[in-house]
Write a protein that holds these residues in place. Structure first.
Motif, PDB file in Angstrom:
ATOM      1  N   LEU A   1       0.862  -1.110   0.129  1.00 10.44           N
ATOM      2  CA  LEU A   1       0.019  -0.027   0.125  1.00 10.44           C
ATOM      3  C   LEU A   1       1.106   1.269  -0.075  1.00 10.44           C
ATOM      4  CD1 LEU A   1      -2.551  -1.258   2.991  1.00 10.44           C
ATOM      5  CD2 LEU A   1      -3.152  -1.216   0.359  1.00 10.44           C
ATOM      6  N   GLY A   2       0.432   2.307  -0.557  1.00 13.15           N
ATOM      7  CA  GLY A   2       1.317   3.373  -0.382  1.00 13.15           C
ATOM      8  C   GLY A   2       0.478   4.606  -1.037  1.00 13.15           C
ATOM      9  N   TYR A   3       1.205   5.976  -0.735  1.00 13.90           N
ATOM     10  CA  TYR A   3       0.736   7.003  -0.950  1.00 13.90           C
ATOM     11  C   TYR A   3       1.539   7.809  -2.298  1.00 13.90           C
ATOM     12  CZ  TYR A   3      -1.402   7.697   3.642  1.00 13.90           C
ATOM     13  OH  TYR A   3      -2.098   7.780   4.646  1.00 13.90           O
ATOM     14  N   ILE A   4       0.603   8.266  -3.244  1.00 16.21           N
ATOM     15  CA  ILE A   4       1.030   8.619  -4.445  1.00 16.21           C
ATOM     16  C   ILE A   4       1.033  10.251  -4.498  1.00 16.21           C
ATOM     17  CG2 ILE A   4       1.100   8.625  -6.947  1.00 16.21           C
ATOM     18  CD1 ILE A   4       1.871   5.858  -5.748  1.00 16.21           C
ATOM     19  N   ASP A   5       1.984  10.893  -4.722  1.00 16.59           N
ATOM     20  CA  ASP A   5       1.806  12.308  -4.772  1.00 16.59           C
ATOM     21  C   ASP A   5       1.406  12.664  -6.398  1.00 16.59           C
ATOM     22  OD1 ASP A   5       2.088  13.073  -2.213  1.00 16.59           O
ATOM     23  OD2 ASP A   5       4.331  13.549  -2.776  1.00 16.59           O
ATOM     24  N   MET A   6       0.270  13.279  -6.476  1.00 15.38           N
ATOM     25  CA  MET A   6      -0.242  13.672  -7.886  1.00 15.38           C
ATOM     26  C   MET A   6       0.096  15.096  -8.321  1.00 15.38           C
ATOM     27  SD  MET A   6      -1.661  10.608  -8.585  1.00 15.38           S
ATOM     28  CE  MET A   6      -2.467  10.960 -10.011  1.00 15.38           C
ATOM     29  N   PRO A   7       0.456  15.366  -9.527  1.00 15.17           N
ATOM     30  CA  PRO A   7       0.711  16.872  -9.928  1.00 15.17           C
ATOM     31  C   PRO A   7      -0.280  17.835  -9.521  1.00 15.17           C
ATOM     32  CG  PRO A   7       1.001  15.264 -11.853  1.00 15.17           C
ATOM     33  CD  PRO A   7       0.258  14.619 -10.667  1.00 15.17           C
ATOM     34  N   GLU A   8      -1.452  17.713  -9.399  1.00 11.07           N
ATOM     35  CA  GLU A   8      -2.638  18.473  -9.025  1.00 11.07           C
ATOM     36  C   GLU A   8      -2.531  19.035  -7.380  1.00 11.07           C
ATOM     37  OE1 GLU A   8      -3.807  16.520 -12.406  1.00 11.07           O
ATOM     38  OE2 GLU A   8      -3.166  15.398 -10.635  1.00 11.07           O
ATOM     39  N   GLY A   9      -1.684  18.100  -6.665  1.00 10.93           N
ATOM     40  CA  GLY A   9      -1.332  18.653  -5.233  1.00 10.93           C
ATOM     41  C   GLY A   9      -2.216  17.639  -4.255  1.00 10.93           C
ATOM     42  N   VAL A  10      -2.757  16.584  -4.786  1.00 10.81           N
ATOM     43  CA  VAL A  10      -3.370  15.840  -3.805  1.00 10.81           C
ATOM     44  C   VAL A  10      -2.517  14.337  -3.574  1.00 10.81           C
ATOM     45  CG1 VAL A  10      -5.707  16.491  -4.268  1.00 10.81           C
ATOM     46  CG2 VAL A  10      -4.608  14.695  -5.517  1.00 10.81           C
ATOM     47  N   ARG A  11      -2.522  13.870  -2.528  1.00  9.94           N
ATOM     48  CA  ARG A  11      -1.821  12.731  -2.173  1.00  9.94           C
ATOM     49  C   ARG A  11      -2.860  11.738  -1.915  1.00  9.94           C
ATOM     50  NH1 ARG A  11       2.188  14.004   2.297  1.00  9.94           N
ATOM     51  NH2 ARG A  11       3.398  14.632   0.551  1.00  9.94           N
ATOM     52  N   VAL A  12      -2.690  10.538  -3.026  1.00 13.54           N
ATOM     53  CA  VAL A  12      -3.524   9.433  -2.963  1.00 13.54           C
ATOM     54  C   VAL A  12      -3.104   8.220  -2.207  1.00 13.54           C
ATOM     55  CG1 VAL A  12      -4.857   7.968  -4.357  1.00 13.54           C
ATOM     56  CG2 VAL A  12      -4.635  10.509  -5.099  1.00 13.54           C
ATOM     57  N   PHE A  13      -3.983   7.455  -1.312  1.00 10.99           N
ATOM     58  CA  PHE A  13      -3.637   6.192  -0.840  1.00 10.99           C
ATOM     59  C   PHE A  13      -4.157   5.030  -1.639  1.00 10.99           C
ATOM     60  CE2 PHE A  13      -4.505   2.943   2.396  1.00 10.99           C
ATOM     61  CZ  PHE A  13      -3.281   2.521   2.879  1.00 10.99           C
ATOM     62  N   ALA A  14      -3.386   4.177  -1.911  1.00 15.43           N
ATOM     63  CA  ALA A  14      -3.951   3.025  -2.843  1.00 15.43           C
ATOM     64  C   ALA A  14      -2.999   1.879  -2.516  1.00 15.43           C
ATOM     65  CB  ALA A  14      -3.962   3.568  -4.357  1.00 15.43           C
TER      66      ALA A  14
END
Length: 133
Positions: A78-91
């Motif tokens: 499981l991890g956190y991904i930093d997206m260019p739009e400025g949100v961090r997604v857990f998936a």
């Protein structure tokens, strides 16, 4: 063929290029959110607009689960991904156990819409991130 049920209605879609996460942002201050928020936590307005997030982001952090969970058998990532739009997604992250040594903070990841688990005769589908080769 089993019925496919989204894990979170309206959080993602599949396009000809692949999976896309759907968030929203505040029309007043531009603050982005994923998953969608009913109101902006920054300025408290409810004037929100839906936005599609980029398909790629960078791995911020991850963990390898070694205990069974309700839907995932160990080991799983499981991890956190930093997206260019400025949100961090857990998936969930898509790695084979033999690839664990190749996981690196900062590596580029891409969203994929996949089956997450089965519930009786239904497939629960959702988003995962996989490394970009």
């Amino acid at each position: 063929m089993p019925e496919k049920i989204p894990v979170c209605e309206g959080a993602f879609t599949e396009t000809s290029e692949g999976g896309v996460l759907i968030g929203n942002k505040c029309k007043a201050c531009g603050q982005p959110f994923f998953p969608k928020a009913k109101l902006c936590f920054a300025c408290l307005t409810d004037d929100m607009e839906e936005v599609s997030l980029s398909r790629r982001g960078k791995l911020y952090s991850y963990t390898i689960g070694r205990m069974a969970s309700l839907h995932f058998q160990p080991p799983y990532v499981l991890g956190y991904i930093d997206m260019p739009e400025g949100v961090r997604v857990f998936a969930p992250l898509e790695f084979e156990e033999s690839e664990y040594r190749n996981i690196k903070i900062g590596m580029e990841m891409e969203v994929a819409i996949k089956k997450l688990w089965d519930e009786g005769d239904k497939e629960i589908i959702g988003y995962k991130f996989k490394p970009i080769n």
